[in-house]
Write a protein that holds these residues in place. Sequence first.
Motif, PDB file in Angstrom:
ATOM      1  N   LEU A  82     -12.315  -6.011  -3.492  1.00 47.17           N
ATOM      2  CA  LEU A  82     -11.620  -4.732  -3.479  1.00 47.17           C
ATOM      3  C   LEU A  82     -10.760  -4.633  -4.735  1.00 47.17           C
ATOM      4  CD1 LEU A  82     -10.425  -4.570   0.246  1.00 47.17           C
ATOM      5  CD2 LEU A  82     -12.675  -4.085  -0.710  1.00 47.17           C
ATOM      6  N   ASP A  83     -11.136  -3.739  -5.614  1.00 44.19           N
ATOM      7  CA  ASP A  83     -10.371  -3.521  -6.842  1.00 44.19           C
ATOM      8  C   ASP A  83      -9.219  -2.557  -6.566  1.00 44.19           C
ATOM      9  OD1 ASP A  83     -12.184  -5.085  -8.376  1.00 44.19           O
ATOM     10  OD2 ASP A  83     -13.581  -3.386  -8.384  1.00 44.19           O
ATOM     11  N   PRO A  84      -8.223  -2.492  -7.463  1.00 39.19           N
ATOM     12  CA  PRO A  84      -7.165  -1.493  -7.304  1.00 39.19           C
ATOM     13  C   PRO A  84      -7.760  -0.091  -7.184  1.00 39.19           C
ATOM     14  CG  PRO A  84      -6.531  -3.091  -8.961  1.00 39.19           C
ATOM     15  CD  PRO A  84      -7.961  -3.409  -8.601  1.00 39.19           C
ATOM     16  N   GLY A  85      -7.201   0.689  -6.267  1.00 38.16           N
ATOM     17  CA  GLY A  85      -7.724   2.023  -6.008  1.00 38.16           C
ATOM     18  C   GLY A  85      -8.704   2.090  -4.861  1.00 38.16           C
ATOM     19  N   THR A  86      -9.113   0.917  -4.332  1.00 43.99           N
ATOM     20  CA  THR A  86     -10.044   0.892  -3.207  1.00 43.99           C
ATOM     21  C   THR A  86      -9.283   1.135  -1.901  1.00 43.99           C
ATOM     22  OG1 THR A  86     -11.522  -0.654  -4.325  1.00 43.99           O
ATOM     23  CG2 THR A  86     -11.723  -0.496  -1.938  1.00 43.99           C
ATOM     24  N   LEU A  87      -9.847   1.972  -1.049  1.00 40.88           N
ATOM     25  CA  LEU A  87      -9.274   2.233   0.266  1.00 40.88           C
ATOM     26  C   LEU A  87     -10.218   1.684   1.317  1.00 40.88           C
ATOM     27  CD1 LEU A  87      -6.954   3.478   1.820  1.00 40.88           C
ATOM     28  CD2 LEU A  87      -8.066   5.701   1.641  1.00 40.88           C
ATOM     29  N   LEU A  88      -9.706   0.759   2.126  1.00 37.81           N
ATOM     30  CA  LEU A  88     -10.481   0.098   3.174  1.00 37.81           C
ATOM     31  C   LEU A  88     -10.050   0.637   4.524  1.00 37.81           C
ATOM     32  CD1 LEU A  88     -12.404  -2.303   4.061  1.00 37.81           C
ATOM     33  CD2 LEU A  88     -10.316  -3.673   4.213  1.00 37.81           C
ATOM     34  N   TRP A  89     -11.038   1.054   5.338  1.00 38.30           N
ATOM     35  CA  TRP A  89     -10.783   1.565   6.691  1.00 38.30           C
ATOM     36  C   TRP A  89     -11.572   0.696   7.662  1.00 38.30           C
ATOM     37  CZ3 TRP A  89     -12.862   7.031   8.441  1.00 38.30           C
ATOM     38  CH2 TRP A  89     -12.557   7.237   9.793  1.00 38.30           C
ATOM     39  N   VAL A  90     -10.861   0.026   8.585  1.00 39.10           N
ATOM     40  CA  VAL A  90     -11.490  -0.888   9.539  1.00 39.10           C
ATOM     41  C   VAL A  90     -11.363  -0.303  10.942  1.00 39.10           C
ATOM     42  CG1 VAL A  90     -11.548  -3.239  10.440  1.00 39.10           C
ATOM     43  CG2 VAL A  90     -10.871  -2.833   8.065  1.00 39.10           C
ATOM     44  N   ARG A  91     -12.499  -0.138  11.613  1.00 43.08           N
ATOM     45  CA  ARG A  91     -12.545   0.430  12.961  1.00 43.08           C
ATOM     46  C   ARG A  91     -12.000  -0.571  13.981  1.00 43.08           C
ATOM     47  NH1 ARG A  91     -18.307   1.683  15.626  1.00 43.08           N
ATOM     48  NH2 ARG A  91     -18.142  -0.548  16.030  1.00 43.08           N
ATOM     49  N   PRO A  92     -11.408  -0.096  15.102  1.00 40.46           N
ATOM     50  CA  PRO A  92     -10.952  -1.012  16.156  1.00 40.46           C
ATOM     51  C   PRO A  92     -12.072  -1.943  16.618  1.00 40.46           C
ATOM     52  CG  PRO A  92     -10.122   1.192  16.581  1.00 40.46           C
ATOM     53  CD  PRO A  92     -11.064   1.306  15.415  1.00 40.46           C
ATOM     54  N   GLY A  93     -11.689  -3.201  16.875  1.00 42.10           N
ATOM     55  CA  GLY A  93     -12.636  -4.183  17.383  1.00 42.10           C
ATOM     56  C   GLY A  93     -13.445  -4.901  16.327  1.00 42.10           C
ATOM     57  N   THR A  94     -13.190  -4.613  15.045  1.00 42.95           N
ATOM     58  CA  THR A  94     -13.957  -5.233  13.961  1.00 42.95           C
ATOM     59  C   THR A  94     -13.203  -6.440  13.413  1.00 42.95           C
ATOM     60  OG1 THR A  94     -14.850  -3.070  13.341  1.00 42.95           O
ATOM     61  CG2 THR A  94     -15.043  -4.838  11.719  1.00 42.95           C
ATOM     62  N   LEU A  95     -13.822  -7.620  13.451  1.00 49.54           N
ATOM     63  CA  LEU A  95     -13.167  -8.803  12.912  1.00 49.54           C
ATOM     64  C   LEU A  95     -13.230  -8.766  11.396  1.00 49.54           C
ATOM     65  CD1 LEU A  95     -15.466 -11.926  13.242  1.00 49.54           C
ATOM     66  CD2 LEU A  95     -16.306  -9.603  13.465  1.00 49.54           C
ATOM     67  N   PHE A  96     -12.146  -9.173  10.729  1.00 45.38           N
ATOM     68  CA  PHE A  96     -12.136  -9.172   9.274  1.00 45.38           C
ATOM     69  C   PHE A  96     -10.949  -9.999   8.785  1.00 45.38           C
ATOM     70  CE2 PHE A  96      -8.980  -6.011  10.150  1.00 45.38           C
ATOM     71  CZ  PHE A  96      -8.133  -5.985   9.046  1.00 45.38           C
ATOM     72  N   SER A  97     -10.963 -10.300   7.492  1.00 40.64           N
ATOM     73  CA  SER A  97      -9.807 -10.910   6.841  1.00 40.64           C
ATOM     74  C   SER A  97      -9.726 -10.393   5.417  1.00 40.64           C
ATOM     75  CB  SER A  97      -9.892 -12.440   6.856  1.00 40.64           C
ATOM     76  OG  SER A  97     -10.973 -12.889   6.057  1.00 40.64           O
ATOM     77  N   LEU A  98      -8.505 -10.236   4.939  1.00 38.43           N
ATOM     78  CA  LEU A  98      -8.234  -9.838   3.555  1.00 38.43           C
ATOM     79  C   LEU A  98      -7.564 -11.013   2.859  1.00 38.43           C
ATOM     80  CD1 LEU A  98      -6.715  -6.226   3.772  1.00 38.43           C
ATOM     81  CD2 LEU A  98      -8.844  -6.866   2.664  1.00 38.43           C
ATOM     82  N   THR A  99      -8.046 -11.362   1.689  1.00 36.08           N
ATOM     83  CA  THR A  99      -7.504 -12.527   0.983  1.00 36.08           C
ATOM     84  C   THR A  99      -7.193 -12.166  -0.459  1.00 36.08           C
ATOM     85  OG1 THR A  99      -8.876 -13.977   2.353  1.00 36.08           O
ATOM     86  CG2 THR A  99      -7.885 -14.936   0.373  1.00 36.08           C
ATOM     87  N   ALA A 100      -5.973 -12.461  -0.874  1.00 30.05           N
ATOM     88  CA  ALA A 100      -5.587 -12.260  -2.262  1.00 30.05           C
ATOM     89  C   ALA A 100      -6.120 -13.417  -3.098  1.00 30.05           C
ATOM     90  CB  ALA A 100      -4.074 -12.168  -2.394  1.00 30.05           C
ATOM     91  N   PRO A 101      -6.483 -13.176  -4.375  1.00 29.57           N
ATOM     92  CA  PRO A 101      -6.962 -14.274  -5.210  1.00 29.57           C
ATOM     93  C   PRO A 101      -5.869 -15.307  -5.442  1.00 29.57           C
ATOM     94  CG  PRO A 101      -6.606 -12.294  -6.518  1.00 29.57           C
ATOM     95  CD  PRO A 101      -6.453 -11.880  -5.088  1.00 29.57           C
ATOM     96  N   SER A 102      -6.288 -16.522  -5.722  1.00 29.54           N
ATOM     97  CA  SER A 102      -5.316 -17.612  -5.874  1.00 29.54           C
ATOM     98  C   SER A 102      -4.436 -17.429  -7.100  1.00 29.54           C
ATOM     99  CB  SER A 102      -6.052 -18.954  -5.960  1.00 29.54           C
ATOM    100  OG  SER A 102      -6.977 -18.939  -7.048  1.00 29.54           O
ATOM    101  N   GLY A 103      -4.902 -16.657  -8.079  1.00 29.94           N
ATOM    102  CA  GLY A 103      -4.147 -16.552  -9.321  1.00 29.94           C
ATOM    103  C   GLY A 103      -3.113 -15.458  -9.372  1.00 29.94           C
TER     104      GLY A 103
END
Length: 289
Positions: A87-108
Amino acid sequence: MTKIPKPPSPVVTDPDHGPPGCGEEADAARWLGRLTARRMLAPERPGPYTLGAGRSIDVPAGSAEHLLYLVVSGGCAVDTGPRRLTLDPGTLLWVRPGTLFSLTAPSGRPTVLHPLRLAGDPETDRDLAPVVLVRDAWELRWLVEALPAELASALPHRKERLRGMLLVLFSSLLRRAEMGDEPGVLGASARRAVERFVDEHISGRPRAADLARVAGLSPDYFTRMFRRTYGMPPREWIIHRRIQHAATHLDRTTSIGQVAARYGYADGFLFSRQFKAVMGVSPQLYRSR
């Protein structure tokens, strides 16, 4: 064991398009028609927040709410099972109820996110894709930032303004999504057909081959597409959906054994084990909440 009838022949063989006069646009209109100001939820933390380098937001069992994240800076990755998208800057993520997911920031470097929360609507949410990802959505940033402020205000016509802003935000996201499904995932009409078939036979044991016939795809190809779409294989997803249905009937007037039997479990131990694996707590503890 409940016998699963042979699935009906699909209305169309192309999973990316519904029959004339219905399909994605009709389902989106129905969902938008039920969108009200009362469904807007206060943010858990005000304004944009920073996800530290290498840190993550994990929702392994799915949320009961719609979750939106606008990536303001830094970038991050989203995992929905076997799928991992940047996900680059400016990306909008919409996650529906019941959907498993994780968001991770880069290590740097850290990532700055602007979140939104919306109460779910079980009657129409299933017609939506599990994840909608819109890149270069900077034109919607003002809505993402203005909605929490409007929710907290006491100014006249607050409800009307909230509903209007929500409609603009979500209709814009749906329009962008409906211009073309992401390659490699099940189309909206196939998702609807599969989810409805499973819900109609939730106490039985539908197989991946049954779902493939509903979607009009070969079993092997369907299974690969299913994993990319839902983040898990069909069998595991069916168990999750069955347990989520069962959880809605766990009250003090019905025994756990009765609920287990209603959903096709002859073995109460298996029901309890699968329930805890999906919901994170035992049926007894869940009912006592």
